[in-house]
Structures are given as C-alpha cells and as structure tokens.
Design a protein around this motif. Structure first.
Motif, PDB file in Angstrom:
ATOM      1  N   TYR A 317       0.827  -1.205   0.000  1.00 29.48           N
ATOM      2  CA  TYR A 317       0.000   0.000   0.000  1.00 29.48           C
ATOM      3  C   TYR A 317       0.868   1.264   0.000  1.00 29.48           C
ATOM      4  O   TYR A 317       0.519   2.265  -0.630  1.00 29.48           O
ATOM      5  N   VAL A 321       0.640   4.079  -2.925  1.00 21.51           N
ATOM      6  CA  VAL A 321       0.426   5.502  -2.654  1.00 21.51           C
ATOM      7  C   VAL A 321       1.548   6.338  -3.265  1.00 21.51           C
ATOM      8  O   VAL A 321       1.309   7.373  -3.910  1.00 21.51           O
ATOM      9  N   THR A 337       2.451   8.788   3.572  1.00 15.91           N
ATOM     10  CA  THR A 337       2.341   7.514   2.854  1.00 15.91           C
ATOM     11  C   THR A 337       2.116   6.362   3.818  1.00 15.91           C
ATOM     12  O   THR A 337       1.276   5.491   3.593  1.00 15.91           O
ATOM     13  N   LEU A 340      -1.440   6.519   5.178  1.00 19.57           N
ATOM     14  CA  LEU A 340      -2.426   6.024   4.216  1.00 19.57           C
ATOM     15  C   LEU A 340      -2.383   4.502   4.122  1.00 19.57           C
ATOM     16  O   LEU A 340      -3.425   3.844   3.996  1.00 19.57           O
ATOM     17  N   ALA A 341      -1.182   3.928   4.185  1.00 16.86           N
ATOM     18  CA  ALA A 341      -1.066   2.468   4.194  1.00 16.86           C
ATOM     19  C   ALA A 341      -1.755   1.886   5.423  1.00 16.86           C
ATOM     20  O   ALA A 341      -2.430   0.856   5.344  1.00 16.86           O
TER      21      ALA A 341
END
Length: 772
Positions: A317, A321, A337, A340-341
C-alpha cells in the motif's frame, strides 16, 4: 490527515478490546455529527472534533465488519453432526503428524435444514483413528470436493499470555472448524478457475517443487526457503523458532516489507532500463513511470504469493500511494504515505491490530521515518554508511522493545548483531535465490541457497547462545510510557532531555509482577483442552501440577500454554514439576517445560521421569502454605493396573482453607482415600477427578470433600463426553458451584486464610468474539 488516520486506528483498536459489540450505526451517526462543524468551518475546535469523529468512525467501521462476519455462523444444534457439503480447497494444505488440515470454501450444503458458514477449516486424520484404509488426503488448492464432515463453532483455549485462536479464526473469516468423516470423499473438479485459487495453487506448486528438489530429510532448511518464497511459515521446523526468537530475526524469515520492496525495486529497475531502449515505448510513457508501474505489479504479485501478510500489505500500500503520487506529479511525505497504508490495512482487515506483526511492522517503519532519511542516508564514505546502518539497527531495535516486552516478554540482546548479518544475507541472497528457484525450478539454484543458509544457521545458533533479556509482561501504561521513551531516545543528537527517554523505558524493562502475600497460594487451572495443566504459586515458590497434554508430534500444552503463561509472570525457574501419571493428556508437555524452564525438582509417578516418586505422606511448607501428597501409596505402584490409580493427589492448605488437586483418580482410589485419610479430604475448592468422568466423583467422596467450588478441566465438546451429566448432577445436588475450563477458560483460585476466591479468564477478559 495523519492525526485523523491515527484516530480512526485508535477507534478500530478500541473496538477489538470490547466484550460485546456496540450499535455500529450510532457510532457512525456520532462521527457524522462531529464532522459537521469541520465541514462548515463553524468553530475553532473543529480540528479536535474531527479527530473524535474519526475515532467514532473507526469504532463504527470495525463493529459493522464484525457484526457481518459473526452473523455467518454454525448453529449450536448442528455441532458434532454429520453434514454433507460441496466446496473448494481454499488455501495451502498443512500436513501434521496424523493427517492434513486445510481451509475450505463452501459452495453447497447437501444436508437439508442446515446453514454452514462460507469458510471453514477441516482436518483429515490418517492414522490416529486406527481405521483400515485411511491415508493422507491428497488435496490441492482450487480442487472441488464433496465431503461428509462434523463441525463445531470456533473455539480455542483461553489463557493469560497465550495465543487467541478464536481471534485468529475470526480474522481469517473461518467461522467453523471440523474434520472429514471416513465416508469416501469425492473429487468433483481438479481446478476451480478463480484468481485466488490460482494463486494458492501456484504457492502449492512452488512448495511441492522445493520439497521434491530438496527433501527435508536431507536438507533441514528447505522449510525456510519455502517460507521466503511463498510465505508458508508452517513449513519451518517448529524447533527452529526458539533460535529465531532468541536472535531477534523472526521478522526476516517471513515475507517482510524489505523483501517486497527489494522485489519491486528489482523489477522496476529492469523495466525502466528496458523501456528506455525502445523509443516508441518511451515516447508513449516515460520509462520512470513504466518502472514504477512494474514495481507495483511485482509487489502485488509477490504479496499475493506470500499470503498477503500484514508487513507485505503495508509495503504494497505504501508503494501504491507513492506510485500514485509520482504518476500524478505530487510529492507525498513518507509519513503521510505510511499513514495512508495504515488506513487501507485497517479498512481491509480491522482485526490486523490483534497481530504482533502489525505492531512490529508499522512500529519499525515509523521509527525509521521518525529518525529521518537525512540522518540515515547522510554521507557517502564507508564510515558514514556504517554509521547509517548502525542508526537503522538502533532505531528498529529500540522501536520494537515495548512491543516485544508487552507481547513476548523478551528482548534479544544480540539482535542488532544477528540482524546486521541475517538481514542482508536473507534479503539480498536467499530471497532472490528462492524466488529464482520458484520461477526456474533448477536444483543447483535451490542447493546454492540452502548452502548459504547452512552458513547463516551456524552463525544464528552461535548467537542464540547469548543471553536474552526477559521480563514479566508490563501493564499497558508501562508499555505506552516505553513507547514515549523510545521517541525521546531517537531525537537528534544534541537535543536536551534525551536521557529522560531511558528513564521512561525502565518500568517496562524492570516490571515486577505481583506475587501472593505470605500465607496465600494462587492456583491457576489452565485451559489446555482435554487434559490438565495447573500452576501453584506462593510468595517465593512455583509448582506446576501437570504440564498438560500432547496435541501432536509438533506441539504440546507445555510449549503452547504453560511456558508462555509463566513467562508473562516473569517466571523462568520452577521449584517443582509434579507429573501426576503417565496419560499423555497430563504428561504430554513435560519435555517442553523441562527444555524451556529451570526445574529444581521433578516429582511424579513415572519412573522414567526420574526425580522423586509421589507417595502419600510427603509434606512441605512454602511461605506459610502447606503441601501434602495424599495418594498414591506404595501398594498402588505394586499393583498392575491403570496409570490413573497412581495419580498424585495434592492438598494445598493455608489458615484452615484448602484446595484438593486430584488428577485422574477413580472410584477405588476415592474409596481408599476415604478409608485412609478422611480428615484430610475436606476442601474449599476441588479439582474434579478425571475431568468429570463417570468412573470418578462418587457421592461419598463428594460429600467428604464438601467443596463450595469445583473446577473441571475439560476440552470443548470432549470426545469422551466429559463431564458426564450424572456427575454434574451430583455436584449440583451437593451445592457446589461448577467451573469448567471449556466454558470459563483458565480458572484462578486465590487461596487465603479467609477463604477461596475464584475468577474465570473468559469473564474477566472477555472479547466479543469469544464463544461465537
């Protein structure tokens, strides 16, 4: 955004700690209401209200997902009944000593009037039932079979410090377990053409290819190469895990984020280089972007091949991203990043927060980002690079310390050295060779990998002889304080107050678990299924009364329950191990306990165990608590009979209050005790003889003991039918409160001069998935 995601994560985590599920839509509504001020920018506090809203939405999301998953269940009335089903083998089959175990996706139920969960786990037993014609079932992923099965609802042993099997089943969406009946199974289709099944068949083919090229009998590390190629950690021999744990390299022997990143970088570089050499391709899409897309596809394929574990998900992920940001021309901060993962992982799998790999993976990467790329990558000379590598190892080791102490109660002191050697060898030599052998199944490639692994294992065995820091499991506040201490310790050099970080680490590293006061005994009857394992603690002493059953050639209760429990308490030395008799449901964990703990004295009725033989009249006092063996006598050893008749019976007494531990004595032994020591049988708490079998617990014995509380160590849906209904009726008629390990989990008895207090683990630490 990062704070919002962390708030969402805290909501998901908070939900997994609940004893029951809240009304998810009320939490979703509360989250929506709290977001309104931010949407309309109505108040200066909108930032904090938004954080609370994200937390509420995290609770709502995890609760909604759990409600859907728990609704897919097996009715209690259908437990243990024959059911004919059709479905597809969904995952890698795992061989064990008596058969094969595999996940199964249900397509159709042929038995009328029953609803079977969509995914179940089945076992096929080959030899333990002594039935002619039984053999290992040759199942492969993607095959469609018709089986006659017997199922039960998800159930696991519930003990302090032990693995929560029911939570693991819930995360994998396995809503029932069972076994295949000996009725002839029928293969209906050799392959079901769906992407998930194709990937699992590919994993199976790679594992089979490795086993064929390097048979485990001659090449002991083949399982490690299988784990590096397809993420099948069960292929690794069980006796190797203590070595990996002691050296702190366990994470490197699974599909870690570093492995996925390496594969993605290699494929991205190859495509980038090749793309540049074809002008018409480069004109249509820049080579850099083509390389990024290739890297993402390679990471996706490898993560899927590896079973999609949390570290692989996190890396995938993050790469996705970063790729989207690059393709869109935007620059995304590494911390954003990672956040978001984290969000994607929790949206896909809200139960991932229950796995140690989740915390170790995100914790290690977060620590490296916190230290900063400028610090890690500064300088080009060998001294600067060596210093940067040291910073990486220091940050990763320090970040994992609170997690390892909280979850595993140990920290490898040699971990930085072991990882400094193991990570480059595994990531840049062994993993590429294993993947190359998976693509090109040529024996010399795999042999070369095994030879390199031979050298590495010699080094790891040497490292494993170094001491390991062990401490009791700290409370949550101490672990959080330690996490704050880590953050302070990793501040840049020259920042004031860094020494305060080490002060905050001290409570977690030197936490001391409470011990019974003088004159008290704490007795824990552990939940080990059909068998017995219990621990008696006084102020300064510890006694194990039976180490539990042997589950299979690969595992036993000593390894899976007793030793982990004692380590959560910080106990590495046991004053006495009492193995009451020969039956494997009581003595099966002996070897594991003796291998893992320092045992001062062994007392048993088994001559091969050595030590002291149990005999009536043996008596000792620890910290104001009296212990006395009431059975057997010498004549019982001379008689040629069942091993149950020489079970060691132990009385624990303090201040006129007592607990009677009876193991597997039967009616004749109870009668002998009534005749020989009637004045010593009365007890406040009784460990029910022989798991509630009808061969024990006579009315006269129950009346003589006259226990207010009785504890029955018994397995869930015991195949022996324990405890028997007539036995339960006798104890109920006598006015005793009945505690059962299959229903209550581990039962703790606090014995003190004022009386005995009992508590059940499933009551005190209940989670919403228990019993469902």
């Amino acid at each position: 955004m990062r704070l919002d995601i962390l708030a969402f994560a805290s909501g998901v985590l908070g939900l997994q700690m609940q004893a029951s599920l809240p009304v998810w839509w009320l939490w979703a509504l509360a989250g929506g209401v709290l977001l309104l001020p931010r949407l309309f920018k109505l108040h200066a506090l909108t930032r904090w209200l938004a954080i609370l809203a994200c937390c509420a939405l995290g609770v709502a999301w995890a609760s909604w997902r759990a409600e859907i998953r728990l609704a897919d269940q097996l009715a209690v009335a259908w437990e243990g009944r024959d059911v004919e089903i059709v479905g597809v083998v969904a995952g890698l089959p795992q061989d064990f000593s008596h058969g094969t175990r595999f996940e199964f996706d249900l397509e159709k139920t042929l038995t009328a009037g029953i609803e079977v969960p969509s995914r179940i786990m089945l076992s096929y037993y080959q030899g333990s039932r002594d039935q002619e014609g039984w053999a290992r079932l040759p199942v492969r992923p993607g095959e469609r079979w018709r089986f006659t099965v017997r199922l039960k609802r998800p159930h696991g042993n519930a003990n302090p410090g032990a693995f929560d099997y029911e939570a693991w089943l819930l995360e994998r969406n396995i809503r029932a377990t069972g076994y295949v009946r000996p009725n002839l199974p029928e293969l209906l289709s050799a392959m079901t053409w769906q992407p998930g099944y194709l990937i699992e068949r590919l994993r199976y083919a790679v594992r089979a290819s490795f086993s064929e090229m390097l048979p485990a009998e001659a090449y002991p590390w083949t399982g490690i190469l299988v784990a590096l190629a397809v993420g099948d950690q069960k292929a690794i021999q069980g006796d190797l895990w203590p070595t990996f744990n002691r050296t702190g390299v366990t994470h490197a022997l699974s599909i870690s984020g570093l492995h996925v990143t390496m594969v993605a970088a290699l494929f991205g570089w190859l495509v980038n280089v090749g793309w540049r050499r074809v002008p018409w391709l480069a004109l249509r899409l820049p080579a850099q972007k083509a390389g990024v897309l290739a890297a993402c596809l390679a990471a996706l394929f490898y993560a899927a091949l590896a079973g999609f574990a949390v570290p692989a998900q996190r890396t995938l992920y993050m790469l996705l991203v970063a790729a989207l940001a690059m393709l869109s021309g935007r620059i995304v901060a590494p911390s954003r990043t990672l956040a978001l993962a984290l969000l994607v992982v929790l949206v896909v799998d809200p139960w991932s927060v229950l796995a140690a790999g989740f915390w170790l993976s995100f914790g290690a990467v977060g620590a490296l980002l916190y230290v900063g790329s400028a610090e890690v990558g500064a300088g080009r000379g060998w001294r600067q690079r060596l210093r940067a590598w040291g910073v990486v190892q220091w940050a990763a080791t320090l970040a994992s310390l609170p997690i390892l102490l909280l979850l595993f109660q140990q920290l490898s002191l040699v971990s930085p050295l072991a990882n400094a050697v193991a990570i480059p060898v595994i990531s840049f030599i062994l993993t590429p060779l294993a993947l190359l052998a998976a693509l090109i199944p040529w024996w010399p490639i795999l042999w070369l990998a095994h030879t390199v692994l031979d050298w590495l294992m010699v080094f790891l065995f040497w490292c494993a002889a170094w001491p390991v820091w062990q401490a009791p499991a700290p409370p949550l506040w101490a672990a959080l304080a330690a996490a704050g201490g880590v953050a302070i310790c990793l501040l840049p050099r020259g920042m004031p107050g860094r020494s305060l970080g080490f002060v905050l680490l001290l409570p977690a590293m030197f936490w001391s678990q409470a011990r019974p006061p003088a004159g008290e005994a704490w007795i824990d009857v552990l939940d080990v299924g059909q068998g017995l394992a219990s621990v008696v603690r006084t102020r300064e002493h510890t006694l194990i009364y039976d180490p539990g059953p042997l589950y299979s050639a690969e595992s036993d209760a000593g390894q899976r329950v007793v030793v982990p429990y004692l380590r959560t308490l910080g106990i590495n030395r046991v004053d006495m191990l009492m193995v009451t008799h020969r039956d494997s449901d009581h003595s099966g964990g002996t070897a594991s306990v003796l291998a893992a703990l320092a045992v001062d004295e062994v007392r048993s009725s088994l001559p091969e165990n050595g030590g002291v033989r149990c005999l009536a009249g043996q008596r000792w006092v620890w910290d104001g608590v009296a212990f006395e063996v009431l059975h057997p006598v010498a004549e019982n050893y001379a008689a040629d009979g069942k091993s149950n008749h020489v079970s060691c019976v132990l009385r624990v007494e303090t201040g006129g209050r007592s607990v009677l531990l009876t193991s597997d004595i039967e009616a004749p032994d109870e009668a002998a005790l009534l005749a020989r020591a009637p004045d010593k049988l009365a007890a406040d708490v009784l460990l029910v003889p022989h798991h509630g079998s009808k061969t024990s617990s006579t009315a006269a014995f129950i009346a003589a003991v006259d226990a207010r509380d009785v504890v029955i160590p018994v397995g869930y849906r015991s195949r022996f039918g324990h405890p028997k209904a007539e036995v339960l009726a006798r104890y109920s008629a006598a006015g005793s409160s009945v505690w059962r390990t299959d229903r209550d989990g581990a039962v703790q008895v606090v014995l003190k001069p004022g009386g005995a207090e009992l508590a059940a683990w499933r009551d005190v630490h209940r989670r919403y998935w228990h019993g469902r």
